[in-house]
Design a protein around this motif. Sequence first.
Motif, short mmCIF file in Angstrom:
data_model
loop_
_atom_site.label_atom_id
_atom_site.label_comp_id
_atom_site.label_asym_id
_atom_site.label_seq_id
_atom_site.Cartn_x
_atom_site.Cartn_y
_atom_site.Cartn_z
N LEU A 1 -14.86 74.79 -4.30
CA LEU A 1 -15.99 75.69 -4.52
C LEU A 1 -16.84 75.10 -5.64
CD1 LEU A 1 -17.49 78.37 -4.04
CD2 LEU A 1 -15.92 79.44 -5.67
N GLY B 1 -19.16 75.61 -0.42
CA GLY B 1 -17.75 75.86 -0.14
C GLY B 1 -17.25 74.85 0.89
N LEU C 1 -15.38 85.10 -4.66
CA LEU C 1 -16.80 85.48 -4.83
C LEU C 1 -16.93 87.01 -4.89
CD1 LEU C 1 -18.60 82.89 -2.50
CD2 LEU C 1 -18.32 82.83 -4.98
N MET D 1 -25.55 79.93 -0.04
CA MET D 1 -24.30 79.16 0.03
C MET D 1 -24.28 78.24 1.24
SD MET D 1 -20.50 80.44 -0.58
CE MET D 1 -19.21 79.24 -0.82
N TRP E 1 -20.43 75.58 -7.83
CA TRP E 1 -21.55 76.45 -8.20
C TRP E 1 -22.59 75.58 -8.89
CZ3 TRP E 1 -24.85 80.10 -7.94
CH2 TRP E 1 -25.58 80.54 -9.05
N TYR F 1 -24.09 77.98 -4.03
CA TYR F 1 -22.68 77.64 -3.93
C TYR F 1 -22.49 76.65 -2.78
CZ TYR F 1 -21.70 81.80 -6.76
OH TYR F 1 -21.65 82.74 -7.77
#
Length: 478
Positions: free
Chosen positions: A80, A160, A180, A94, A82, A158
């Motif tokens: 993950l 992922g 999240l 995201m 950010w 983000y």
Amino acid sequence: MGLLSSAGTGKIVRIVGKMDGAKYRDILEENLLESARELRLGRRFTFQQDNDPKHKAKSFPTVFSSSKVKHELVANYSHLFWVQGSRPELQPYMLLAHTDVVPASEDDAWEVPPFSGDEKDGFIYGRGTMDDKGSVMGILAALEYILMKGYTPQRGFYIGLGHDEEVHGLNGAVNIVRLLKERGVKLLFVLDEGSAILDGILKGLDGPAALIATSEKGATVLKLSVSMPPSHASMPPRETTIGILAAAVKRLEENPMKRLFGLGPEGGMFEHLAHKFRFPLNFVMSNLWLFAPLIARIMERNETTNAFVRTTTAVTMFNAGVKENVIASYAEAFVNMRIHSAQTLKEVLECVESTVGDPRVKIEVVYGFDPLPISPYDETSFGFQIIKKTVLDMFPSMIVAPGMCIANTDSRHFKDLSSSIYRFTPAIYKPGDAQRFHGINERTSRENYEGMVQFFFRLFQNCDIKKLPESHTSVHEL
Ligand SMILES: CCCCCCCC/C=C\CCCCCCCC(=O)N[C@@H](Cc1ccc(O)cc1)C(=O)O
Ligand SMILES: [Zn+2]
Ligand SMILES: [Zn+2]
């Protein structure tokens, strides 16, 4: 702005166009070549299996050293990221991709070994090149590049990277979602794999079309089994477990689920594309209310387009018997179904029970879920319009339409975090490419890989507008 283009033999990418000086160019070229090598390494490009923290730092040094990027491992193997924006008041979005792959066997007729990552005739071959390491590398390479340029995104985002998408994402994506949610995050939109630019795959459509999937089918796996006492093969019963089960799965294959073409998001997709079809298909597609049943009959003749017409039925596993002279006491089969948006899991189960129509066949639901909600794609839908603009920046004459994902993606776990979930990668697929997914000779062209990097690089910047212009302004004019 031109960014990347193919270079001579042995080089995957070279920087052209508006770049900020030789220094960046050299570093970036080296880095992207490294990325391409990593992609080519296929099996070896798994952050977690190397278990070498230096490995990713080496591939994307800026990503992993930037103060703007926070990286964390989730469930040991998923990632993950950010990326902090300079304007915290802007809602984040995201990007999703996954690092795991389905198996590939060297015994199947691959043109190059499936984990060699070898390049042939302008294509990088290997398991995962289409599904989904191309996206993983494309996203990270674009992030590396934009950070190297010194660009500070205004809108935070983000990234992922799941490690178990091919087995439902229950550890990777599900735990990313959990984190999240705990942090109170709500996403402006989510972008994952699941659709692409189709060129020549939809018969009768002139030119390529970028289909941004606004939904994905539901799915279920059913276990069908038959049991009876074992016996000597010299005195067989009139029907065996294997025969009963084989007849049941054959009935399922011979009685496909009903045609639902036009009743789900594929209806909007074909209406959007209608004017690009040759006559008389353009007229027919513009009048789905009348012609949907006719089109469905044509589309169901082809495996790929059939998936848009109905809930599909695939018998994927069949196990029975322990010895060739023993009547098998147990036979089991697994049936993988993808549920059309106009149907529910419950309706599908009722239909399967009635088609099997044999109480000796036990039907168990291994898992199942309904089709996903349809994400908005009108002029005010930020995510859809920004993805569309980014496609048009790269391919100004491309037709862009809402589409439907006929398989499943990690993004389905994100529906509580955003009502705007899109599935699209900017790769161009041609006839024959659909069979490469989970099949043999999975490959990505140099152009597709480079396009991927360029797409995400542009997307990061396009997302920095605060809000869409008032309606009736073409998003392409932003
Ligand atoms: C499925 C390929 C269809 C190709 C259609 C041709 C157009 C190509 C356009 C876009 C690319 C399609 C990308 C598909 C992503 C598929 C991701 C995937 O394989 N997910 C698994 C998840 C899953 C679902 C159910 C299971 O029992 C296990 C795993 C999938 O099989 O859907
Ligand atoms: Zn995938
Ligand atoms: Zn897959």
